[in-house]
Scaffold this motif. Structure first.
Motif, short mmCIF file in Angstrom:
data_model
loop_
_atom_site.label_atom_id
_atom_site.label_comp_id
_atom_site.label_asym_id
_atom_site.label_seq_id
_atom_site.Cartn_x
_atom_site.Cartn_y
_atom_site.Cartn_z
N ARG A 287 1.20 5.42 -13.71
CA ARG A 287 -0.14 4.87 -13.94
C ARG A 287 -0.57 4.20 -12.65
O ARG A 287 0.23 3.51 -12.00
N ASP A 288 -1.80 4.38 -12.23
CA ASP A 288 -2.27 3.79 -10.98
C ASP A 288 -2.23 2.27 -11.10
O ASP A 288 -2.63 1.70 -12.12
N VAL A 289 -1.74 1.61 -10.05
CA VAL A 289 -1.68 0.15 -10.05
C VAL A 289 -2.68 -0.38 -9.04
O VAL A 289 -3.12 0.32 -8.15
N GLY A 290 -3.02 -1.65 -9.22
CA GLY A 290 -3.96 -2.29 -8.30
C GLY A 290 -3.43 -2.31 -6.89
O GLY A 290 -2.26 -2.59 -6.67
N HIS A 291 -4.28 -1.99 -5.94
CA HIS A 291 -3.88 -1.94 -4.52
C HIS A 291 -4.86 -2.82 -3.76
O HIS A 291 -6.07 -2.65 -3.87
N ASP A 292 -4.32 -3.76 -2.99
CA ASP A 292 -5.16 -4.71 -2.26
C ASP A 292 -5.84 -4.12 -1.05
O ASP A 292 -6.77 -4.69 -0.53
N ARG B 36 6.46 -0.16 -7.66
CA ARG B 36 5.60 0.23 -8.78
C ARG B 36 4.54 -0.85 -9.04
O ARG B 36 3.40 -0.54 -9.39
N GLN B 37 4.93 -2.10 -8.84
CA GLN B 37 4.00 -3.23 -9.05
C GLN B 37 2.99 -3.38 -7.91
O GLN B 37 1.93 -3.96 -8.10
N ILE B 38 3.34 -2.87 -6.73
CA ILE B 38 2.50 -3.08 -5.54
C ILE B 38 1.54 -1.92 -5.27
O ILE B 38 0.35 -2.13 -5.05
N ASP B 39 2.07 -0.68 -5.27
CA ASP B 39 1.25 0.45 -4.84
C ASP B 39 1.83 1.76 -5.38
O ASP B 39 2.99 2.07 -5.12
N SER B 40 1.03 2.51 -6.12
CA SER B 40 1.55 3.72 -6.75
C SER B 40 1.94 4.81 -5.75
O SER B 40 2.90 5.54 -5.97
N VAL B 41 1.23 4.91 -4.63
CA VAL B 41 1.58 5.93 -3.63
C VAL B 41 2.91 5.57 -2.97
O VAL B 41 3.78 6.43 -2.79
N ALA B 42 3.09 4.31 -2.60
CA ALA B 42 4.36 3.88 -2.00
C ALA B 42 5.51 4.10 -2.99
O ALA B 42 6.61 4.51 -2.61
N TYR B 43 5.24 3.84 -4.25
CA TYR B 43 6.23 4.05 -5.32
C TYR B 43 6.65 5.52 -5.38
O TYR B 43 7.83 5.85 -5.41
N ILE B 44 5.66 6.42 -5.35
CA ILE B 44 5.96 7.86 -5.41
C ILE B 44 6.67 8.32 -4.14
O ILE B 44 7.61 9.11 -4.20
N ARG B 45 6.26 7.80 -2.98
CA ARG B 45 6.93 8.16 -1.73
C ARG B 45 8.41 7.79 -1.78
O ARG B 45 9.27 8.57 -1.42
N PHE B 46 8.69 6.55 -2.20
CA PHE B 46 10.07 6.10 -2.26
C PHE B 46 10.85 6.94 -3.27
O PHE B 46 11.97 7.38 -3.00
#
Length: 156
Positions: free
Chosen positions: A150-155, A119-129
């Motif tokens: 909520r969308d989180v910052g993605h590098d 959730r802290q790193i990437d919202s799409v990865a969070y939803i996938r998991f």
């Protein structure tokens, strides 16, 4: 160390150095039989921890960092997230599990730790998991969950 190519039991360490996050030692080895070179990683294991499965509390298995790495990597696939960031997340979860003082941890607790980290790193990865962890079965499940994220910052 057994050679992964010819299964010979003897190899020589040619180079040792810490990984970027200093959580392991990377060793380059050469087989004394076939001459093949390969890399091994040595990590500190603070204690043996057993994972209690959520669906079947009678089922237990040893905590496996590789399994955790695979799950996180799958969620982060094609998201442009640096491998170092993934390794830091996995190492942090492993440290929490091993330093908790408990000899058993539920797979549910590990899943929650992964979700919090993703959730802290990437919202799409969070939803996938979450889709696998929470066993989404319909598109509506994704919609409902995604609307709470909520969308989180993605590098990347």
């Amino acid at each position: 160390m057994r050679c992964p190519f010819c299964a010979h039991d003897d190899s020589q360490v040619k180079d040792s150095r810490p990984t970027e996050d200093a959580s392991a030692i990377r060793r380059r080895r050469q087989c004394s039989s076939c001459g093949a070179r390969f890399t091994t990683f040595e990590r500190v294991q603070l204690r043996e921890v057993v994972v209690v499965k959520a669906g079947d509390p009678e089922r237990r298995e040893p905590f496996a960092r590789a399994k955790l790495e695979q799950s996180v990597a799958l969620a982060c696939r094609k998201r442009g997230i640096e491998q170092e960031r993934i390794d830091q997340l996995v190492s942090g979860i492993q440290r929490q599990v091993e330093t908790s003082g408990d000899s058993e941890v539920s797979s549910q607790r590990i899943g929650e730790m992964v979700m919090e980290g993703l959730r802290q790193i990437d919202s799409v990865a969070y939803i996938r998991f979450a889709s696998v962890y929470r066993d989404f079965s319909e598109a509506r499940d994704f919609e409902e969950f995604a609307s709470t994220v909520r969308d989180v910052g993605h590098d990347g």
